[in-house]
Motif scaffolding. Sequence first.
Motif, PDB file in Angstrom:
ATOM      1  N   VAL A  88       9.745  -1.371 -11.732  1.00  0.00           N
ATOM      2  CA  VAL A  88       8.477  -1.314 -12.456  1.00  0.00           C
ATOM      3  C   VAL A  88       7.846   0.071 -12.375  1.00  0.00           C
ATOM      4  CG1 VAL A  88       6.139  -2.266 -12.544  1.00  0.00           C
ATOM      5  CG2 VAL A  88       8.074  -3.757 -12.073  1.00  0.00           C
ATOM      6  N   THR A  89       7.898   0.694 -11.201  1.00  0.00           N
ATOM      7  CA  THR A  89       7.166   1.951 -11.013  1.00  0.00           C
ATOM      8  C   THR A  89       7.755   3.126 -11.780  1.00  0.00           C
ATOM      9  OG1 THR A  89       8.368   2.454  -8.970  1.00  0.00           O
ATOM     10  CG2 THR A  89       6.265   1.293  -8.760  1.00  0.00           C
ATOM     11  N   CYS A 101       3.533   5.435  -6.990  1.00  0.00           N
ATOM     12  CA  CYS A 101       2.662   5.452  -8.174  1.00  0.00           C
ATOM     13  C   CYS A 101       1.650   6.592  -8.127  1.00  0.00           C
ATOM     14  CB  CYS A 101       1.930   4.124  -8.320  1.00  0.00           C
ATOM     15  SG  CYS A 101       3.021   2.741  -8.641  1.00  0.00           S
ATOM     16  N   LEU A 102       0.871   6.653  -7.068  1.00  0.00           N
ATOM     17  CA  LEU A 102      -0.215   7.630  -6.986  1.00  0.00           C
ATOM     18  C   LEU A 102       0.290   9.053  -6.758  1.00  0.00           C
ATOM     19  CD1 LEU A 102      -3.278   8.004  -6.976  1.00  0.00           C
ATOM     20  CD2 LEU A 102      -3.225   7.634  -4.515  1.00  0.00           C
ATOM     21  N   GLY A 111       0.824  -1.203   0.000  1.00  0.00           N
ATOM     22  CA  GLY A 111       0.000   0.000   0.000  1.00  0.00           C
ATOM     23  C   GLY A 111       0.858   1.252   0.000  1.00  0.00           C
ATOM     24  N   THR A 112       1.904   1.214   0.789  1.00  0.00           N
ATOM     25  CA  THR A 112       2.832   2.344   0.837  1.00  0.00           C
ATOM     26  C   THR A 112       3.515   2.533  -0.512  1.00  0.00           C
ATOM     27  OG1 THR A 112       3.237   1.916   3.177  1.00  0.00           O
ATOM     28  CG2 THR A 112       4.844   3.277   2.030  1.00  0.00           C
ATOM     29  N   VAL A 113       3.932   1.444  -1.117  1.00  0.00           N
ATOM     30  CA  VAL A 113       4.584   1.519  -2.429  1.00  0.00           C
ATOM     31  C   VAL A 113       3.617   2.095  -3.457  1.00  0.00           C
ATOM     32  CG1 VAL A 113       5.481   0.123  -4.328  1.00  0.00           C
ATOM     33  CG2 VAL A 113       6.285  -0.277  -2.010  1.00  0.00           C
ATOM     34  N   ALA A 114       2.375   1.638  -3.434  1.00  0.00           N
ATOM     35  CA  ALA A 114       1.387   2.124  -4.407  1.00  0.00           C
ATOM     36  C   ALA A 114       1.154   3.622  -4.251  1.00  0.00           C
ATOM     37  CB  ALA A 114       0.076   1.362  -4.250  1.00  0.00           C
ATOM     38  N   PRO A 171       9.759  10.917  -6.458  1.00  0.00           N
ATOM     39  CA  PRO A 171       9.130   9.989  -5.500  1.00  0.00           C
ATOM     40  C   PRO A 171       9.106   8.534  -5.975  1.00  0.00           C
ATOM     41  CG  PRO A 171       7.726  11.887  -5.851  1.00  0.00           C
ATOM     42  CD  PRO A 171       8.828  11.975  -6.838  1.00  0.00           C
ATOM     43  N   THR A 172       9.330   8.286  -7.259  1.00  0.00           N
ATOM     44  CA  THR A 172       9.322   6.907  -7.743  1.00  0.00           C
ATOM     45  C   THR A 172      10.622   6.183  -7.424  1.00  0.00           C
ATOM     46  OG1 THR A 172      10.202   7.457  -9.939  1.00  0.00           O
ATOM     47  CG2 THR A 172       7.808   7.529  -9.658  1.00  0.00           C
TER      48      THR A 172
END
Length: 88
Positions: A78-79, A16-17, A9-12, A43-44
């Motif tokens: 990936v991100t 990403c968001l 969730g933290t990674v997403a 941030p990515t």
Amino acid sequence: MFRQKEIYGTVAVKMCLFPLVFYEICQFLQVPHDITLTMSILPTLPSMAVIVMLAQNQRSAGNYAAGMLLVTTLCSIVTIPLVCLGLG
């Protein structure tokens, strides 16, 4: 470490968001494009390794910080391309 759902969730959110939302806000505020793009890609990147040292120094969840560093490093493979594609 890979079974803890809150890490993903933290990674997403972090990787990403947040960059996509930040990019849109900067576009709305008419910040120059090169600055917007650079600040949206930062941030990515994976978390800094010093976070693990700080957590261990403060006697606070050093293993959790190390796991988060590992997961963000692996997910950045990936991100970073996904966010770059999303930014156009």
